[in-house]
Structure formats: structure tokens, C-alpha cells
Scaffold this motif. Structure first.
Motif, PDB file in Angstrom:
ATOM      1  N   ALA A  80     -57.562  28.270  29.888  1.00 33.12           N
ATOM      2  CA  ALA A  80     -58.398  29.154  29.071  1.00 33.12           C
ATOM      3  C   ALA A  80     -59.818  28.627  28.950  1.00 33.12           C
ATOM      4  CB  ALA A  80     -57.775  29.323  27.690  1.00 33.12           C
ATOM      5  N   GLN A  84     -64.004  32.123  33.484  1.00 32.72           N
ATOM      6  CA  GLN A  84     -63.038  33.207  33.643  1.00 32.72           C
ATOM      7  C   GLN A  84     -63.376  34.144  34.803  1.00 32.72           C
ATOM      8  OE1 GLN A  84     -60.117  33.549  31.354  1.00 32.72           O
ATOM      9  NE2 GLN A  84     -60.842  31.443  31.442  1.00 32.72           N
ATOM     10  N   THR A  85     -62.347  34.497  35.560  1.00 28.29           N
ATOM     11  CA  THR A  85     -62.423  35.514  36.604  1.00 28.29           C
ATOM     12  C   THR A  85     -61.366  36.564  36.272  1.00 28.29           C
ATOM     13  OG1 THR A  85     -60.741  34.446  37.994  1.00 28.29           O
ATOM     14  CG2 THR A  85     -63.046  33.752  38.302  1.00 28.29           C
ATOM     15  N   PRO A  86     -61.451  37.758  36.859  1.00 22.74           N
ATOM     16  CA  PRO A  86     -60.420  38.772  36.589  1.00 22.74           C
ATOM     17  C   PRO A  86     -59.001  38.276  36.868  1.00 22.74           C
ATOM     18  CG  PRO A  86     -62.298  39.802  37.643  1.00 22.74           C
ATOM     19  CD  PRO A  86     -62.554  38.313  37.670  1.00 22.74           C
ATOM     20  N   LEU A  88     -57.926  35.107  36.901  1.00 24.61           N
ATOM     21  CA  LEU A  88     -57.573  34.087  35.922  1.00 24.61           C
ATOM     22  C   LEU A  88     -57.234  34.710  34.569  1.00 24.61           C
ATOM     23  CD1 LEU A  88     -57.259  31.101  35.251  1.00 24.61           C
ATOM     24  CD2 LEU A  88     -59.716  31.011  34.780  1.00 24.61           C
ATOM     25  N   GLN A  89     -57.980  35.721  34.174  1.00 24.04           N
ATOM     26  CA  GLN A  89     -57.712  36.385  32.899  1.00 24.04           C
ATOM     27  C   GLN A  89     -56.335  37.026  32.891  1.00 24.04           C
ATOM     28  OE1 GLN A  89     -61.037  39.056  32.602  1.00 24.04           O
ATOM     29  NE2 GLN A  89     -62.384  37.520  31.671  1.00 24.04           N
ATOM     30  N   ARG A  90     -55.961  37.645  34.001  1.00 18.05           N
ATOM     31  CA  ARG A  90     -54.653  38.304  34.055  1.00 18.05           C
ATOM     32  C   ARG A  90     -53.517  37.285  34.131  1.00 18.05           C
ATOM     33  NH1 ARG A  90     -58.337  41.638  36.428  1.00 18.05           N
ATOM     34  NH2 ARG A  90     -58.350  43.746  35.570  1.00 18.05           N
ATOM     35  N   LEU A  92     -53.644  34.388  32.704  1.00 16.33           N
ATOM     36  CA  LEU A  92     -53.550  33.891  31.324  1.00 16.33           C
ATOM     37  C   LEU A  92     -52.769  34.867  30.451  1.00 16.33           C
ATOM     38  CD1 LEU A  92     -57.134  32.425  30.780  1.00 16.33           C
ATOM     39  CD2 LEU A  92     -54.979  31.182  30.469  1.00 16.33           C
ATOM     40  N   GLN A  93     -53.032  36.153  30.598  1.00 18.96           N
ATOM     41  CA  GLN A  93     -52.294  37.152  29.825  1.00 18.96           C
ATOM     42  C   GLN A  93     -50.805  37.096  30.144  1.00 18.96           C
ATOM     43  OE1 GLN A  93     -55.073  40.522  30.939  1.00 18.96           O
ATOM     44  NE2 GLN A  93     -54.651  41.108  28.831  1.00 18.96           N
ATOM     45  N   VAL A 100     -50.180  43.370  30.249  1.00 22.82           N
ATOM     46  CA  VAL A 100     -51.232  43.454  31.257  1.00 22.82           C
ATOM     47  C   VAL A 100     -51.208  44.842  31.869  1.00 22.82           C
ATOM     48  CG1 VAL A 100     -52.131  42.487  33.410  1.00 22.82           C
ATOM     49  CG2 VAL A 100     -50.979  41.004  31.761  1.00 22.82           C
ATOM     50  N   HIS A 107     -53.872  42.543  39.997  1.00 24.52           N
ATOM     51  CA  HIS A 107     -52.883  42.179  38.970  1.00 24.52           C
ATOM     52  C   HIS A 107     -51.788  41.330  39.603  1.00 24.52           C
ATOM     53  CE1 HIS A 107     -49.928  42.221  35.918  1.00 24.52           C
ATOM     54  NE2 HIS A 107     -49.169  43.129  36.475  1.00 24.52           N
ATOM     55  N   HIS A 122     -55.446  26.810  39.598  1.00 30.64           N
ATOM     56  CA  HIS A 122     -56.838  26.987  39.194  1.00 30.64           C
ATOM     57  C   HIS A 122     -57.394  25.709  38.566  1.00 30.64           C
ATOM     58  CE1 HIS A 122     -56.116  31.297  39.714  1.00 30.64           C
ATOM     59  NE2 HIS A 122     -57.416  31.493  39.561  1.00 30.64           N
TER      60      HIS A 122
END
Length: 257
Positions: A80, A84-86, A88-90, A92-93, A100, A107, A122
Motif C-alpha cells: 500500500a 500506485q498503479t491500476p 496494484l490498486q486492484r 490490493l483490493q 473489485v 482486473h 511488486h
């Protein structure tokens, strides 16, 4: 072993011949033919787990599954803090178990444990591919070196025929990435069925395959596998080459209260 389907007998005979076939694995002239000589590895779940336990003992063999619940939230916290990249964010979710959007671009769709393992990629940053100066493989590309989703309605043989990967990886077969019906370890265009039916248990077997068959790590996954080896399994600590980033991560996780 070739003529029996009795599971207990197969396990017993594989244990009795353990030192013999380990000798074959470490012999360059015979190592490539081990799966052909011992075909029960391809149709009997759990043999990889037994052999790893014979190599290192039951206590060491159990470490990943036992320690993962304490490491997982710390790895999510570390990821976290990254840029952040798209993707990485997904991840993390998914790792946190949050909802998501299924239509989101790139995705990843994996469950919480697999998503956390991908977050580890990552955190440790995949290494450059080969010796090409300046060329760095992305985290998104290296995911396919670790795990590949395979639609259960499609042919496994066709996938293997077209596959050019050199090192073992997980093949996850199911209707979606969150609904996997079977995990396999793909190696030398053959499939070793995983005994584990969760992504973490399957990854545990994938890691152990490297030691059972005396295989090198995929170069793009080396930092990740080395972290699992030295930090969680405590195998060859001090004698295994580690990057400064890996050492820093271990120090942070071990001292994170």
C-alpha cells in the motif's frame, strides 16, 4: 508402482526409492527423464509434499502455511506504500477482500492469498530479463511466470503444446480466477496435480518442486522465491545470495509490531 493404483502403496514405494530417484535428478544424464521414469508423480497428488518433507523435515515443510497469516497483513501494508498503479490498486483490493469491479481493465481477479503473493512481486520488483541491459520485465508480465489461469472448458493438452516456459509455474483451471477447481504445476510440458485446493497451498507445492527436482528459480521470480525460502522457510539462511531490498523487507517485517 507402475501397476498399482493403491495410494498408500505408491507413497510407500516412492519413499523407499527416494534416495535412488534423487540421485537420478542430480545426474545431468538422467534428470530430464525422471517424470517418465516415475510417472506416478503425474497422477498421484501429494508426492511432492512427501519428498520435500523427506528433504527438510515436517517442521520446515509446514512453515509457509503456518506463518502466512502473520506475514500477509504486513505485506499488504508494504504494498500500500508503493507508488500506485491500476493493477496494484486492484491487487490490493483483492488481497484485502474488498469488492473489485469485474469490468475494470487488467482486473487480476485472483483470491486474497494469490493477490498478496502477487503484491510481493511488486514489493521486491522483478529483476531484469536475461542480460539485456536496460530491459526490465514488468510486474504484470512476470505474473504469467508464476500463475496462469486456464478456462476449465478448454484443452489442457493444447495449452501445454503451445507453452514455451522453461521453469515450473502454477496452472489454475476453473471457470474464473476466483473459482478454481484444480491447480497443477506445469513443468517440462507435463502437469503435476497439486494436492492443495487453495491458491496458497498450491503455491506451497510450486515452491517445493524447485527443491524436490533441484531446479533453479525463474530469474524474474528469484527475489520472491528467495524471500519465501530464507524468510519464511528459513532454508540456507546466510548462504543464499539476497538483494539489499529483500534484506530490508525482511528486517521491516520481522520488527513490525
Amino acid at each position: 508402482m507402475t501397476h498399482t493404483n493403491e495410494r498408500d502403496t505408491i507413497f510407500q514405494k516412492m519413499q523407499e526409492t527416494f534416495h535412488f530417484w534423487q540421485g537420478l535428478i542430480h545426474n545431468p544424464e538422467t534428470s530430464a527423464s525422471v517424470l517418465s521414469m516415475f510417472p506416478r508423480l503425474l497422477d498421484t497428488k501429494g508426492l511432492v509434499l512427501q519428498d520435500f518433507s523427506l528433504l527438510f523435515g515436517a517442521e520446515t515443510a509446514a512453515r509457509l502455511l503456518e506463518k502466512w497469516p502473520s506475514y500477509k497483513p504486513k505485506l499488504i501494508k508494504e504494498a500500500a506504500a508503493l507508488v500506485q498503479t491500476p493493477l496494484l490498486q486492484r491487487l490490493l483490493q483483492s488481497a484485502r477482500g474488498e469488492q473489485v469491479e469485474s469490468s475494470a481493465a487488467y482486473h487480476p481477479g485472483w483470491d486474497s492469498d494469490m493477490s498478496t503473493l502477487l503484491l510481493l512481486l511488486h514489493i521486491l520488483s522483478p529483476q531484469p530479463a536475461g542480460r539485456k541491459r536496460g530491459h526490465k520485465i514488468s510486474a504484470r508480465d512476470v505474473i504469467d511466470h508464476l500463475v496462469v489461469f486456464h478456462k476449465s472448458c478448454q484443452s489442457l493438452d493444447e495449452h501445454l503444446d503451445s507453452d514455451e516456459r522453461q521453469q515450473p509455474y502454477l496452472l489454475a483451471s476453473g471457470t474464473t480466477k476466483r473459482a478454481i477447481s484444480a491447480f497443477y504445476i506445469a513443468m517440462d510440458k507435463k502437469l503435476i496435480p497439486c494436492q492443495g485446493n487453495t491458491s496458497l497451498a498450491a503455491f506451497d507445492e510450486l515452491f517445493k518442486v524447485h527443491f524436490v527436482f533441484s531446479l533453479n528459480y525463474d530469474e524474474s521470480l528469484r527475489s520472491m522465491y528467495t524471500f519465501i525460502q530464507t524468510t519464511i522457510y528459513n532454508i540456507d539462511v546466510g548462504s543464499t545470495k539476497e538483494s539489499p531490498k529483500l534484506k530490508e523487507l525482511r528486517a521491516k517485517l520481522l520488527h513490525d509490531v
